[in-house]
Design a protein around this motif. Structure first.
Motif, PDB file in Angstrom:
ATOM      1  N   VAL A 262      -8.320  -0.953   4.396  1.00  0.00           N
ATOM      2  CA  VAL A 262      -8.019  -1.746   3.206  1.00  0.00           C
ATOM      3  C   VAL A 262      -8.920  -2.977   3.191  1.00  0.00           C
ATOM      4  CG1 VAL A 262      -5.614  -1.015   2.971  1.00  0.00           C
ATOM      5  CG2 VAL A 262      -6.174  -2.929   4.479  1.00  0.00           C
TER       6      VAL A 262
ATOM      7  N   ARG B  69       3.319  14.148  15.231  1.00  0.00           N
ATOM      8  CA  ARG B  69       4.357  14.736  14.406  1.00  0.00           C
ATOM      9  C   ARG B  69       4.738  13.745  13.287  1.00  0.00           C
ATOM     10  NH1 ARG B  69      10.116  15.711  15.378  1.00  0.00           N
ATOM     11  NH2 ARG B  69       9.968  14.400  17.202  1.00  0.00           N
ATOM     12  N   THR B  70       4.852  12.475  13.671  1.00  0.00           N
ATOM     13  CA  THR B  70       5.210  11.460  12.690  1.00  0.00           C
ATOM     14  C   THR B  70       4.156  11.391  11.596  1.00  0.00           C
ATOM     15  OG1 THR B  70       6.079  10.223  14.537  1.00  0.00           O
ATOM     16  CG2 THR B  70       5.890   9.061  12.446  1.00  0.00           C
TER      17      THR B  70
ATOM     18  N   ASP C  88       5.915  -0.057   5.283  1.00  0.00           N
ATOM     19  CA  ASP C  88       5.062   0.443   6.368  1.00  0.00           C
ATOM     20  C   ASP C  88       5.621  -0.017   7.713  1.00  0.00           C
ATOM     21  OD1 ASP C  88       4.311  -2.133   5.576  1.00  0.00           O
ATOM     22  OD2 ASP C  88       2.377  -1.448   4.796  1.00  0.00           O
ATOM     23  N   TYR C  89       6.439  -1.071   7.683  1.00  0.00           N
ATOM     24  CA  TYR C  89       7.154  -1.495   8.903  1.00  0.00           C
ATOM     25  C   TYR C  89       8.032  -0.360   9.439  1.00  0.00           C
ATOM     26  CZ  TYR C  89       6.043  -6.473   9.162  1.00  0.00           C
ATOM     27  OH  TYR C  89       5.399  -7.666   9.350  1.00  0.00           O
TER      28      TYR C  89
ATOM     29  N   ARG D 292       9.635   7.456  16.079  1.00  0.00           N
ATOM     30  CA  ARG D 292      10.886   8.033  15.567  1.00  0.00           C
ATOM     31  C   ARG D 292      12.035   7.664  16.490  1.00  0.00           C
ATOM     32  NH1 ARG D 292      10.887  13.038  12.469  1.00  0.00           N
ATOM     33  NH2 ARG D 292       9.217  12.797  10.955  1.00  0.00           N
TER      34      ARG D 292
ATOM     35  N   MET E 249       5.526   3.131  10.425  1.00  0.00           N
ATOM     36  CA  MET E 249       4.676   3.041  11.631  1.00  0.00           C
ATOM     37  C   MET E 249       5.483   3.151  12.929  1.00  0.00           C
ATOM     38  SD  MET E 249       3.709  -0.918  12.338  1.00  0.00           S
ATOM     39  CE  MET E 249       4.842  -2.278  12.120  1.00  0.00           C
TER      40      MET E 249
ATOM     41  N   SER F 169       7.272  -4.945   3.391  1.00  0.00           N
ATOM     42  CA  SER F 169       6.832  -3.615   2.960  1.00  0.00           C
ATOM     43  C   SER F 169       7.373  -2.564   3.934  1.00  0.00           C
ATOM     44  CB  SER F 169       5.308  -3.564   2.900  1.00  0.00           C
ATOM     45  OG  SER F 169       4.745  -4.069   4.101  1.00  0.00           O
TER      46      SER F 169
ATOM     47  N   GLY G  58       3.910  14.186   9.099  1.00  0.00           N
ATOM     48  CA  GLY G  58       4.919  14.184   8.067  1.00  0.00           C
ATOM     49  C   GLY G  58       4.574  13.307   6.876  1.00  0.00           C
ATOM     50  N   LEU G  59       3.605  12.448   7.044  1.00  0.00           N
ATOM     51  CA  LEU G  59       3.278  11.513   5.974  1.00  0.00           C
ATOM     52  C   LEU G  59       2.287  12.133   5.007  1.00  0.00           C
ATOM     53  CD1 LEU G  59       2.929   8.299   8.124  1.00  0.00           C
ATOM     54  CD2 LEU G  59       4.788   8.863   6.572  1.00  0.00           C
TER      55      LEU G  59
ATOM     56  N   LEU H  56      -5.070  -0.965   8.024  1.00  0.00           N
ATOM     57  CA  LEU H  56      -3.764  -1.503   7.625  1.00  0.00           C
ATOM     58  C   LEU H  56      -2.707  -1.215   8.684  1.00  0.00           C
ATOM     59  CD1 LEU H  56      -2.103  -2.732   5.129  1.00  0.00           C
ATOM     60  CD2 LEU H  56      -1.388  -0.364   4.784  1.00  0.00           C
ATOM     61  N   LEU H  57      -1.977  -2.259   9.061  1.00  0.00           N
ATOM     62  CA  LEU H  57      -0.752  -2.049   9.839  1.00  0.00           C
ATOM     63  C   LEU H  57       0.431  -2.217   8.887  1.00  0.00           C
ATOM     64  CD1 LEU H  57       0.471  -1.504  12.663  1.00  0.00           C
ATOM     65  CD2 LEU H  57       0.616  -3.956  12.972  1.00  0.00           C
ATOM     66  N   THR H  58       0.511  -3.392   8.228  1.00  0.00           N
ATOM     67  CA  THR H  58       1.535  -3.576   7.199  1.00  0.00           C
ATOM     68  C   THR H  58       0.945  -4.380   6.035  1.00  0.00           C
ATOM     69  OG1 THR H  58       2.360  -5.648   8.158  1.00  0.00           O
ATOM     70  CG2 THR H  58       3.422  -3.609   8.886  1.00  0.00           C
TER      71      THR H  58
ATOM     72  N   ILE I 250      -0.517  10.183   2.791  1.00  0.00           N
ATOM     73  CA  ILE I 250      -1.686   9.436   3.267  1.00  0.00           C
ATOM     74  C   ILE I 250      -2.971  10.238   3.198  1.00  0.00           C
ATOM     75  CG2 ILE I 250      -0.358   8.002   4.819  1.00  0.00           C
ATOM     76  CD1 ILE I 250      -1.138   9.820   7.052  1.00  0.00           C
TER      77      ILE I 250
ATOM     78  N   LYS J   4       9.586   8.509   2.763  1.00  0.00           N
ATOM     79  CA  LYS J   4       9.760   9.909   2.385  1.00  0.00           C
ATOM     80  C   LYS J   4      11.099  10.084   1.664  1.00  0.00           C
ATOM     81  CE  LYS J   4       8.667  11.373   6.645  1.00  0.00           C
ATOM     82  NZ  LYS J   4       8.478  12.314   7.746  1.00  0.00           N
TER      83      LYS J   4
ATOM     84  N   ARG K 130      -3.989   5.857   9.078  1.00  0.00           N
ATOM     85  CA  ARG K 130      -3.821   4.511   8.524  1.00  0.00           C
ATOM     86  C   ARG K 130      -5.004   4.188   7.625  1.00  0.00           C
ATOM     87  NH1 ARG K 130      -1.564   0.980  13.552  1.00  0.00           N
ATOM     88  NH2 ARG K 130       0.365   2.129  13.764  1.00  0.00           N
ATOM     89  N   PRO K 131      -4.737   3.683   6.427  1.00  0.00           N
ATOM     90  CA  PRO K 131      -5.836   3.433   5.499  1.00  0.00           C
ATOM     91  C   PRO K 131      -6.684   2.229   5.899  1.00  0.00           C
ATOM     92  CG  PRO K 131      -3.755   2.719   4.562  1.00  0.00           C
ATOM     93  CD  PRO K 131      -3.416   3.404   5.855  1.00  0.00           C
TER      94      PRO K 131
ATOM     95  N   TYR L   7       0.652   3.751   1.623  1.00  0.00           N
ATOM     96  CA  TYR L   7       0.849   4.240   2.982  1.00  0.00           C
ATOM     97  C   TYR L   7       2.285   4.009   3.447  1.00  0.00           C
ATOM     98  CZ  TYR L   7       0.770   4.004   8.096  1.00  0.00           C
ATOM     99  OH  TYR L   7       1.068   4.161   9.417  1.00  0.00           O
TER     100      TYR L   7
ATOM    101  N   HIS M 129       0.839  -1.208   0.000  1.00  0.00           N
ATOM    102  CA  HIS M 129       0.000   0.000   0.000  1.00  0.00           C
ATOM    103  C   HIS M 129       0.874   1.258   0.000  1.00  0.00           C
ATOM    104  CE1 HIS M 129      -2.984   2.943   1.311  1.00  0.00           C
ATOM    105  NE2 HIS M 129      -3.903   2.066   0.977  1.00  0.00           N
TER     106      HIS M 129
END
Lengths: 102, 405
Positions: free
Chosen positions: B46, B10-11, A56-57, A63, A60, A54, B14-15, B56-58, B18, A37, B43-44, A33, A31
């Motif tokens: 899906v 904040r994280t 997204d690992y 930081r 998510m 993927s 930055g995306l 969605l997580l991954t 999405i 960056k 988070r989308p 998502y 996805h």
């Protein structure tokens, strides 16, 4: 989602007609998502990480500083056997701790 | 709670990429609840095969989370049940005609059983039980920990039907000297260096427990592929890390299995609470096992609007590690006063226990609604979250905020 085999296969398999019940699913692609960056080192990071999972690992996760991401790289290499050169690992840690850093 | 939330915002902020899904989300109440949650925001939703819209997580391997609105009822529908795989590729095709469950190792008669064999040769056993990921709610840990950053939706409750594990082992004839059984599924990592997902249980534990089953049916239907078709292990009361999906092999061994997914993965501090001082490392660890007591408000959703003076029915679920829920209480004043909720039908000591409570917001303003459960042996939930470095066992008193006005 449950499918039986096509007719041709079914005829060939007649003696085994009781068997052959195939269930198949098709997974969607990664996805957007999980898109990383932009930043210096993004290409090598994508290449190395996407070989197994993927990204997204990555997006998510909380930081983290270089120490956090170094530990992640070490785990991927030592525990999961990721084939990543020292030079690439350094570039990846640099990218992650900058773009996904504290 | 405060600073990690800000950090997460904040994280997410930055995306930029999405925003498309966030725009789509804004239209449903479910999506509103999701956006009100800092861990889930952005988070989308899906849709995977045999599944409805999940968070969605991954993508790869697939990890999908159930939206909280499903937790206002005891049974989680199959298509809404969470998904968690550890390695990729995951099984996407199973020929029931050729699938076999092997029982091997330290046994007198190794078995190769078809699905038809399981159904015909062994007596049927049923149990309604909660599957909950060890790391459910990991995203809420403070200080934050690395891992699958789940909200609270890595859990579900279903009626599982299959055969007793101890019947399978008895048919194979467990030999003297057996210590554990290992469980392996059809998921095989692409690279040999990646540890196979293999789990183990003590032989004594499974021979003593008639509720540990190999399930080929979930809520009256075959299992979705992503929940373990054609059969999975069900270990009621224990975290679902043991509930090996797409099960293919059970091996009896003469030692304690300590490969990666049993050690160092999926371990908790060897302390009575399974916790340590936040930010510190435990001296000793043990494999995670029994679930702690939890309870949730399924409706109203976090961030929902209610009308002052108009009654609302609070609904949700509570569960524990197999002793059974004795009591559920709710509070609308941040835990200053509590009152007892009404319990729904008892589906067994391993199941979600539905609860409900009538509530009327007296006046306009924000309300923090809380819920807590007490189990049959007196275990409950605390106000302060317990912490461990892997982000397991969370069972703090949960809350939702609703706005009356």
């Amino acid at each position: 989602m449950r499918r039986t085999l096509g007719i041709a296969t079914l005829v060939l398999a007649l003696p085994l007609a009781a068997a052959a019940q195939l269930k198949t699913i098709t997974l969607p692609p990664d996805h957007p998502y999980g898109e990383l960056k932009p930043g210096p080192g993004v290409e090598v990071t994508q290449r190395a990480c996407r070989a197994c999972h993927s990204t997204d690992y990555i997006v998510m996760q909380p930081r983290g500083d270089a120490k956090q991401w170094e530990a992640v790289l070490t785990k991927m290499i030592k525990v999961f056997g990721a084939s990543i050169s020292d030079e690439d690992a350094k570039a990846i840690v640099g990218y992650l701790s900058t773009v996904y850093g504290k | 709670m405060r600073s990690p939330r800000r950090e997460f915002l904040r994280t997410v902020g930055g995306l930029g990429a999405i925003v498309v899904s966030a725009g789509l989300l804004a239209r449903s109440p479910r999506a509103l609840a999701q956006q009100a949650d800092p861990i889930l925001a952005g988070r989308p939703l899906v849709r995977y095969p045999e599944k409805t819209d999940l968070i969605l997580l991954t993508s790869r391997p697939p990890q999908l989370e159930t939206p909280m609105t499903y937790f206002d009822r005891a049974i989680t529908p199959n298509d809404a049940f969470f998904v968690r795989y550890h390695t990729f590729p995951v099984p996407t095709s199973v020929d029931v005609g050729s699938w076999r469950l092997r029982v091997t190792g330290l046994v007198d008669r190794p078995l190769e059983l078809s699905l038809a064999d399981l159904k015909a040769k062994f007596s049927k056993a049923a149990v309604t039980a909660v599957a909950q990921c060890s790391g459910n709610s990991r995203g809420r840990f403070a200080p934050r920990v690395l891992g699958g950053e789940w909200g609270d939706g890595a859990m579900g409750n279903a009626e599982w039907v299959g055969v007793r594990l101890r019947d399978l082992l008895a048919a194979a004839g467990v030999r003297q000297g057996a210590v554990q059984a290992t469980f392996e599924g059809l998921d095989k990592p692409a690279f040999p260096s990646v540890p196979h997902f293999v789990k183990s249980l003590d032989i004594r534990r499974v021979m003593d427990d008639p509720d540990v089953i190999v399930a080929y049916q979930m809520n009256g239907r075959e299992l979705p592929m992503l929940n373990g078709f054609p059969a999975r292990l069900v270990v009621p009361g224990w975290y679902s890390t043991y509930w090996v999906k797409n099960l293919s092999e059970i091996a009896v061994i003469d030692h304690v299995f300590e490969k990666f997914w049993m050690k160092p993965a999926y371990r908790i501090p060897d302390t009575p609470c399974g916790c340590v001082e936040p930010g510190t490392a435990p001296k000793n660890t043990v494999p995670i096992s029994r679930m702690t007591v939890r309870s949730f408000i399924g409706t109203p959703a976090n961030g929902a609007r209610v009308v002052p003076g108009r009654p609302v029915t609070l609904k949700g679920i509570a569960f524990d590690g197999g002793y059974g829920v004795r009591e559920v209480e709710v509070s609308d004043d941040s835990g200053v006063t509590w009152r007892r909720a009404q319990l729904g039908p008892d589906l067994g000591r391993y199941a979600f226990r539905e609860w409900s409570a009538a509530w009327t917001p007296a006046s306009a303003g924000d309300y923090t609604l809380m819920v807590r459960a007490l189990n049959a042996i007196g275990e409950s939930q605390g106000y302060e979250p317990l912490w461990n470095p892997a982000g397991y066992l969370r069972n703090v008193v949960e809350r939702v905020t609703v706005h009356a006005g």
